[in-house]
Design a protein around this motif. Sequence first.
Motif, mmCIF file in Angstrom:
data_model
loop_
_atom_site.group_PDB
_atom_site.id
_atom_site.type_symbol
_atom_site.label_atom_id
_atom_site.label_comp_id
_atom_site.label_asym_id
_atom_site.label_seq_id
_atom_site.Cartn_x
_atom_site.Cartn_y
_atom_site.Cartn_z
ATOM 1 N N GLY A 1 120.514 -24.019 28.745
ATOM 2 C CA GLY A 1 120.637 -24.022 27.325
ATOM 3 C C GLY A 1 120.203 -22.834 26.915
ATOM 4 N N LYS A 2 119.388 -22.837 25.754
ATOM 5 C CA LYS A 2 118.947 -21.486 25.053
ATOM 6 C C LYS A 2 119.815 -20.297 25.125
ATOM 7 N N GLY A 3 119.539 -19.429 26.260
ATOM 8 C CA GLY A 3 120.496 -18.297 26.447
ATOM 9 C C GLY A 3 121.795 -18.259 26.796
ATOM 10 N N CYS B 1 115.816 -28.630 38.408
ATOM 11 C CA CYS B 1 115.339 -27.344 37.817
ATOM 12 C C CYS B 1 115.605 -27.155 36.229
ATOM 13 N N ASP B 2 114.637 -27.089 35.429
ATOM 14 C CA ASP B 2 114.836 -26.931 33.915
ATOM 15 C C ASP B 2 114.993 -25.488 33.792
ATOM 16 N N GLU B 3 116.083 -24.889 33.774
ATOM 17 C CA GLU B 3 116.025 -23.431 33.331
ATOM 18 C C GLU B 3 116.525 -23.233 32.091
ATOM 19 N N VAL B 4 116.312 -23.929 31.141
ATOM 20 C CA VAL B 4 116.735 -23.856 29.680
ATOM 21 C C VAL B 4 116.183 -22.445 29.220
ATOM 22 N N ALA B 5 114.725 -22.198 29.535
ATOM 23 C CA ALA B 5 114.268 -21.210 29.146
ATOM 24 C C ALA B 5 114.467 -19.900 29.909
ATOM 25 N N THR B 6 114.352 -20.180 31.273
ATOM 26 C CA THR B 6 114.228 -19.040 32.279
ATOM 27 C C THR B 6 115.778 -18.460 32.773
ATOM 28 N N LEU C 1 113.226 -17.430 19.168
ATOM 29 C CA LEU C 1 112.688 -18.487 20.250
ATOM 30 C C LEU C 1 113.593 -18.769 21.511
ATOM 31 N N TRP C 2 113.624 -17.414 22.239
ATOM 32 C CA TRP C 2 114.100 -17.537 23.478
ATOM 33 C C TRP C 2 115.582 -17.665 23.790
ATOM 34 N N VAL C 3 116.422 -17.756 22.511
ATOM 35 C CA VAL C 3 117.946 -17.948 22.843
ATOM 36 C C VAL C 3 118.473 -16.457 22.889
ATOM 37 N N SER D 1 124.546 -30.127 23.674
ATOM 38 C CA SER D 1 124.321 -29.268 22.744
ATOM 39 C C SER D 1 122.928 -28.544 22.921
ATOM 40 N N ASP D 2 122.038 -29.118 23.265
ATOM 41 C CA ASP D 2 120.655 -28.835 23.101
ATOM 42 C C ASP D 2 120.023 -28.891 24.478
ATOM 43 N N GLY D 3 118.667 -28.005 24.706
ATOM 44 C CA GLY D 3 118.301 -28.174 26.015
ATOM 45 C C GLY D 3 117.490 -29.470 26.486
ATOM 46 N N ALA D 4 117.018 -30.129 25.468
ATOM 47 C CA ALA D 4 116.494 -31.541 25.473
ATOM 48 C C ALA D 4 117.674 -32.192 26.054
ATOM 49 N N ALA D 5 118.710 -32.392 25.449
ATOM 50 C CA ALA D 5 119.554 -33.329 25.925
ATOM 51 C C ALA D 5 120.160 -32.942 27.222
ATOM 52 N N ALA D 6 120.228 -31.653 27.869
ATOM 53 C CA ALA D 6 120.530 -31.306 29.084
ATOM 54 C C ALA D 6 119.501 -31.894 30.174
ATOM 55 N N VAL D 7 118.276 -31.779 29.695
ATOM 56 C CA VAL D 7 116.958 -32.460 30.491
ATOM 57 C C VAL D 7 117.349 -34.079 30.519
ATOM 58 N N GLU D 8 117.565 -34.690 29.302
ATOM 59 C CA GLU D 8 117.693 -35.947 29.348
ATOM 60 C C GLU D 8 118.862 -36.492 30.118
ATOM 61 N N ALA E 1 103.993 -29.073 31.492
ATOM 62 C CA ALA E 1 105.390 -28.962 31.522
ATOM 63 C C ALA E 1 105.916 -29.130 29.972
ATOM 64 N N TYR E 2 106.942 -28.487 29.682
ATOM 65 C CA TYR E 2 107.872 -28.676 28.486
ATOM 66 C C TYR E 2 109.107 -28.796 28.798
ATOM 67 N N HIS E 3 109.876 -29.826 28.386
ATOM 68 C CA HIS E 3 111.292 -30.195 28.724
ATOM 69 C C HIS E 3 112.095 -30.636 27.413
ATOM 70 N N GLY E 4 111.386 -30.540 26.284
ATOM 71 C CA GLY E 4 112.073 -30.843 25.022
ATOM 72 C C GLY E 4 111.537 -31.959 24.276
ATOM 73 N N ASP E 5 112.181 -32.280 23.240
ATOM 74 C CA ASP E 5 111.415 -33.341 22.270
ATOM 75 C C ASP E 5 112.111 -34.701 22.275
ATOM 76 N N LEU F 1 110.951 -29.474 37.319
ATOM 77 C CA LEU F 1 110.161 -28.602 37.013
ATOM 78 C C LEU F 1 110.746 -27.491 36.181
ATOM 79 N N GLU F 2 109.888 -26.589 35.758
ATOM 80 C CA GLU F 2 110.414 -25.230 35.122
ATOM 81 C C GLU F 2 110.244 -24.026 36.191
ATOM 82 N N PRO F 3 111.114 -23.464 37.094
ATOM 83 C CA PRO F 3 110.923 -22.633 37.976
ATOM 84 C C PRO F 3 110.411 -21.360 37.535
HETATM 85 C C1 LIG Z 1 113.185 -24.934 24.695
HETATM 86 C C2 LIG Z 1 113.277 -25.670 26.041
HETATM 87 C C3 LIG Z 1 113.742 -27.196 26.168
HETATM 88 C C4 LIG Z 1 114.137 -27.742 25.149
HETATM 89 O O1 LIG Z 1 115.475 -27.159 24.608
HETATM 90 P P1 LIG Z 1 115.922 -27.234 23.204
HETATM 91 O O2 LIG Z 1 117.289 -26.686 23.128
HETATM 92 O O3 LIG Z 1 115.035 -26.886 22.249
HETATM 93 O O4 LIG Z 1 116.266 -28.887 22.974
HETATM 94 C C5 LIG Z 1 113.670 -27.744 27.516
HETATM 95 N N1 LIG Z 1 112.923 -27.129 28.433
HETATM 96 C C6 LIG Z 1 112.467 -25.734 28.515
HETATM 97 C C7 LIG Z 1 112.050 -25.393 29.653
HETATM 98 C C8 LIG Z 1 112.617 -25.253 27.243
HETATM 99 O O5 LIG Z 1 111.917 -24.002 27.155
#
Ligand SMILES: *Cc1c(COP(=O)(O)O)cnc(C)c1O
Length: 410
Positions: A270-272, A241-246, A56-58, A114-121, A148-152, A207-209
Amino acid sequence: MGSADEWVRRDAAVVWHGFTQMACYADNTPLVIERAEGHELIDVEGRRYLDAISSLWVTTLGHRVPELDQAVRDQLDRVAHTTMLGHGNRVVVELAEALAGVVPVDGPHLLFASDGAAAVEQALKIAFQYWANRGVEGRTAYLALGHAYHGDTIGSLSVGAGGFGTDLFDPLRFPVVRAPGYDDPRALEVAAGLVGDHADRLAAVVLEPLVQGAAGMLLAPPDGYATLAEACRRHDVLLVCDEVATGFGRTGTLFASEQCGLRPDLLCLGKGITGGYLPLSATVASQRVFEAFLGPDLSERTFYHGHSYGGNALAAAVALRHLGLLTPDVLAGVRARSRELHELLDERVAPLPAVADVRLRGLMGGVELDPPRDGLRWGRRVCAAAVRRGVLLRPSATSSCSSPAHRHVR
Ligand SMILES: *Cc1c(COP(=O)(O)O)cnc(C)c1O
């Protein structure tokens, strides 16, 4: 040991899997992984699967990368973790210095979690407090994009567009100004207009660029961002810019913002970041954002936020080594593999009658199916067939991909 079935039974008895209906978890023939080598996952019965979703993209460079394994071992001989609240840790300083040299942010300062969602938060709260610290009233809203998806977590869920079965939580979401998603070719232009319309109440645009990943790999043209960035500058609205995935090479450059010509005020990573080894994320703030938080000790200008494991030393050590491995050659390799994959997908997959669209940026890609009607669970069935052939894929959110607006977005 035991058979795969036995492990699935034990799993289902005690583990609650995210985004997974546990009543039929076992019926969807889940894999129980025991180890991995390179790009392959190996299950409890020794069967091998290509990890085509990079766990899952990590995962970036594969599993069990000798240099990354060694980085964890070496750090274990120093220390696994010490708190970042009010104190520092050598390897975290080294990682922050290395990241500061490559992120597309002016005068970067890094707050780890530790998590992408926390970085966005963190980015959302920093943007909010930035205006309070500057004594500006009313800048409390966010502009975010459709799909948009930025975490849970509740904040990241609020800037997220819903769907993915999360509509139940709508009463907990704070309202945002919503522009269209990347399936609408005018998304960025409309967003720029909305920045002008709502400037005096906007704290930030989020945004997710380049790629909206979780929405089903929806793509935006890199040259479409200039107008939006200009609107943010003109109206003094922060850009997140949410670059957690990109991030970390996924789209063919170290960060997707580079291709879009964006230099955000806040960047979420985050992720990678650790190559897929350990949980680590970071919110990168520009110098001007950071400076708005400077003031007397214990004053209200301080950012009162921090996670227990933020800046974990083991994670930082592997992230530092990983960043060193992401050379220009590796990034050129991503672009070359992407061209190959694109050609093959266009030649062999795109013409199939069951396929509505194929989308790829760098090595983030998706195939959109065109089922004759809803409820056939084609995504689930195609992915199960791929697993039987030794390739691990994942069906993406059905909610966004079943909307007619998503069809034919070549
Ligand atoms: C996966 C993702 C998140 C959340 O990251 P987690 O580590 O799962 O909390 C946030 N933003 C984007 C763009 C993501 O793809």
